[in-house]
Design a protein around this motif. Structure first.
Motif, PDB file in Angstrom:
ATOM      1  N   VAL A  53     -27.207 -71.466 -55.193  1.00 21.56           N
ATOM      2  CA  VAL A  53     -27.495 -71.565 -53.757  1.00 21.56           C
ATOM      3  C   VAL A  53     -26.208 -71.193 -53.038  1.00 21.56           C
ATOM      4  CG1 VAL A  53     -28.228 -73.065 -51.871  1.00 21.56           C
ATOM      5  CG2 VAL A  53     -29.166 -73.410 -54.176  1.00 21.56           C
ATOM      6  N   LEU A  54     -26.327 -70.241 -52.107  1.00 25.68           N
ATOM      7  CA  LEU A  54     -25.151 -69.743 -51.393  1.00 25.68           C
ATOM      8  C   LEU A  54     -25.297 -69.961 -49.897  1.00 25.68           C
ATOM      9  CD1 LEU A  54     -25.927 -67.623 -53.852  1.00 25.68           C
ATOM     10  CD2 LEU A  54     -23.914 -66.498 -52.995  1.00 25.68           C
ATOM     11  N   THR A  55     -24.164 -70.013 -49.222  1.00 31.21           N
ATOM     12  CA  THR A  55     -24.144 -69.965 -47.770  1.00 31.21           C
ATOM     13  C   THR A  55     -23.307 -68.754 -47.383  1.00 31.21           C
ATOM     14  OG1 THR A  55     -23.703 -71.163 -45.730  1.00 31.21           O
ATOM     15  CG2 THR A  55     -22.178 -71.545 -47.537  1.00 31.21           C
ATOM     16  N   VAL A  56     -23.849 -67.970 -46.447  1.00 30.59           N
ATOM     17  CA  VAL A  56     -23.199 -66.735 -46.018  1.00 30.59           C
ATOM     18  C   VAL A  56     -23.197 -66.709 -44.491  1.00 30.59           C
ATOM     19  CG1 VAL A  56     -23.313 -64.214 -46.060  1.00 30.59           C
ATOM     20  CG2 VAL A  56     -23.967 -65.516 -48.088  1.00 30.59           C
ATOM     21  N   GLN A  57     -22.025 -66.559 -43.914  1.00 33.00           N
ATOM     22  CA  GLN A  57     -21.932 -66.458 -42.463  1.00 33.00           C
ATOM     23  C   GLN A  57     -22.658 -65.205 -42.001  1.00 33.00           C
ATOM     24  OE1 GLN A  57     -17.924 -66.604 -41.033  1.00 33.00           O
ATOM     25  NE2 GLN A  57     -18.550 -67.432 -39.066  1.00 33.00           N
ATOM     26  N   SER A  58     -23.419 -65.291 -40.915  1.00 29.10           N
ATOM     27  CA  SER A  58     -24.302 -64.191 -40.538  1.00 29.10           C
ATOM     28  C   SER A  58     -23.602 -62.951 -39.997  1.00 29.10           C
ATOM     29  CB  SER A  58     -25.353 -64.668 -39.532  1.00 29.10           C
ATOM     30  OG  SER A  58     -24.731 -65.254 -38.417  1.00 29.10           O
ATOM     31  N   ARG A  59     -22.505 -63.073 -39.297  1.00 26.51           N
ATOM     32  CA  ARG A  59     -21.726 -61.936 -38.799  1.00 26.51           C
ATOM     33  C   ARG A  59     -22.553 -60.975 -37.940  1.00 26.51           C
ATOM     34  NH1 ARG A  59     -20.273 -63.050 -43.962  1.00 26.51           N
ATOM     35  NH2 ARG A  59     -18.117 -63.659 -44.302  1.00 26.51           N
ATOM     36  N   GLU A  60     -23.306 -61.518 -36.995  1.00 28.74           N
ATOM     37  CA  GLU A  60     -24.113 -60.676 -36.115  1.00 28.74           C
ATOM     38  C   GLU A  60     -23.280 -59.671 -35.345  1.00 28.74           C
ATOM     39  OE1 GLU A  60     -24.529 -64.157 -35.679  1.00 28.74           O
ATOM     40  OE2 GLU A  60     -26.628 -64.511 -36.169  1.00 28.74           O
ATOM     41  N   GLU A  61     -22.026 -60.005 -35.068  1.00 30.25           N
ATOM     42  CA  GLU A  61     -21.180 -59.099 -34.281  1.00 30.25           C
ATOM     43  C   GLU A  61     -20.976 -57.761 -34.983  1.00 30.25           C
ATOM     44  OE1 GLU A  61     -18.326 -61.400 -36.886  1.00 30.25           O
ATOM     45  OE2 GLU A  61     -20.121 -61.894 -35.773  1.00 30.25           O
ATOM     46  N   LEU A  62     -21.022 -57.753 -36.323  1.00 34.26           N
ATOM     47  CA  LEU A  62     -20.876 -56.485 -37.047  1.00 34.26           C
ATOM     48  C   LEU A  62     -22.096 -55.593 -36.843  1.00 34.26           C
ATOM     49  CD1 LEU A  62     -19.273 -57.746 -40.386  1.00 34.26           C
ATOM     50  CD2 LEU A  62     -18.132 -56.798 -38.364  1.00 34.26           C
ATOM     51  N   SER A  63     -23.287 -56.188 -36.830  1.00 36.38           N
ATOM     52  CA  SER A  63     -24.504 -55.414 -36.571  1.00 36.38           C
ATOM     53  C   SER A  63     -24.517 -54.861 -35.160  1.00 36.38           C
ATOM     54  CB  SER A  63     -25.742 -56.297 -36.772  1.00 36.38           C
ATOM     55  OG  SER A  63     -25.830 -56.684 -38.109  1.00 36.38           O
ATOM     56  N   LEU A  64     -24.081 -55.689 -34.205  1.00 37.98           N
ATOM     57  CA  LEU A  64     -24.028 -55.236 -32.814  1.00 37.98           C
ATOM     58  C   LEU A  64     -23.021 -54.099 -32.651  1.00 37.98           C
ATOM     59  CD1 LEU A  64     -24.211 -58.669 -31.002  1.00 37.98           C
ATOM     60  CD2 LEU A  64     -25.993 -56.922 -31.105  1.00 37.98           C
ATOM     61  N   ALA A  65     -21.865 -54.215 -33.282  1.00 38.51           N
ATOM     62  CA  ALA A  65     -20.853 -53.170 -33.189  1.00 38.51           C
ATOM     63  C   ALA A  65     -21.346 -51.864 -33.808  1.00 38.51           C
ATOM     64  CB  ALA A  65     -19.563 -53.628 -33.868  1.00 38.51           C
ATOM     65  N   ALA A  66     -22.038 -51.954 -34.946  1.00 34.06           N
ATOM     66  CA  ALA A  66     -22.571 -50.750 -35.588  1.00 34.06           C
ATOM     67  C   ALA A  66     -23.633 -50.090 -34.700  1.00 34.06           C
ATOM     68  CB  ALA A  66     -23.151 -51.098 -36.950  1.00 34.06           C
ATOM     69  N   ALA A  67     -24.490 -50.894 -34.104  1.00 32.70           N
ATOM     70  CA  ALA A  67     -25.513 -50.342 -33.218  1.00 32.70           C
ATOM     71  C   ALA A  67     -24.877 -49.670 -31.995  1.00 32.70           C
ATOM     72  CB  ALA A  67     -26.476 -51.444 -32.785  1.00 32.70           C
ATOM     73  N   ALA A  68     -23.861 -50.312 -31.441  1.00 29.19           N
ATOM     74  CA  ALA A  68     -23.171 -49.734 -30.286  1.00 29.19           C
ATOM     75  C   ALA A  68     -22.489 -48.427 -30.658  1.00 29.19           C
ATOM     76  CB  ALA A  68     -22.157 -50.729 -29.723  1.00 29.19           C
ATOM     77  N   ALA A  69     -21.918 -48.363 -31.848  1.00 27.88           N
ATOM     78  CA  ALA A  69     -21.215 -47.156 -32.286  1.00 27.88           C
ATOM     79  C   ALA A  69     -22.174 -45.970 -32.416  1.00 27.88           C
ATOM     80  CB  ALA A  69     -20.503 -47.415 -33.604  1.00 27.88           C
ATOM     81  N   THR A  70     -23.429 -46.227 -32.819  1.00 24.69           N
ATOM     82  CA  THR A  70     -24.376 -45.120 -32.955  1.00 24.69           C
ATOM     83  C   THR A  70     -24.798 -44.584 -31.585  1.00 24.69           C
ATOM     84  OG1 THR A  70     -26.293 -46.589 -33.047  1.00 24.69           O
ATOM     85  CG2 THR A  70     -25.273 -45.999 -35.140  1.00 24.69           C
ATOM     86  N   VAL A  71     -24.752 -45.434 -30.574  1.00 27.10           N
ATOM     87  CA  VAL A  71     -25.135 -45.026 -29.225  1.00 27.10           C
ATOM     88  C   VAL A  71     -24.017 -44.243 -28.553  1.00 27.10           C
ATOM     89  CG1 VAL A  71     -25.762 -45.881 -26.930  1.00 27.10           C
ATOM     90  CG2 VAL A  71     -26.760 -46.909 -28.964  1.00 27.10           C
ATOM     91  N   LEU A  72     -22.795 -44.617 -28.854  1.00 28.99           N
ATOM     92  CA  LEU A  72     -21.638 -43.997 -28.177  1.00 28.99           C
ATOM     93  C   LEU A  72     -21.328 -42.641 -28.700  1.00 28.99           C
ATOM     94  CD1 LEU A  72     -19.318 -47.089 -27.927  1.00 28.99           C
ATOM     95  CD2 LEU A  72     -20.754 -46.090 -26.164  1.00 28.99           C
TER      96      LEU A  72
END
Length: 108
Positions: free
Chosen positions: A89-108
């Motif tokens: 059983v693992l716990t992993v921090q979600s790191r949503e900011e990385l997904s948001l940054a990647a999405a923003a980078a594709t738009v820019l």
């Protein structure tokens, strides 16, 4: 699991640190449909901020061989089950900011 999931995308419910019985049944049903379970991973609120909910969920499905006794420490991504657990059983921090940054980078 998220009580605020949009209708039709319900992922289970945790209220006041208590896990609904269907959440355990759903986890057991998913596990039974797979040829094997390599790990149980908690992320988001349950993985990071609600160790009692993770404990309740992990100790429910006996078919996985989990017995509970998860570590309550949440300082980094880690295996939180006993090292002799048949399914880690693992716990992993979600790191949503990385997904948001990647999405923003594709738009820019």
């Amino acid at each position: 699991m998220n009580s605020s999931a949009p209708r039709g995308r319900r992922q289970g419910t945790v209220r006041h640190g208590r896990v609904r019985a269907p959440d355990r049944r759903e986890l057991t049903a998913v596990a039974a449909s797979l040829p094997r379970v390599d790990a149980l991973v908690f992320t988001g609120d349950i993985g990071w901020n609600q160790p009692e909910a993770a404990e309740a969920i992990a100790s429910g499905p006996g078919m996985l061989g989990l017995r509970g006794g998860l570590s309550r420490t949440r300082t980094r991504d880690a295996v939180i089950s006993d090292r002799n657990s048949p399914v880690p059983v693992l716990t992993v921090q979600s790191r949503e900011e990385l997904s948001l940054a990647a999405a923003a980078a594709t738009v820019l």
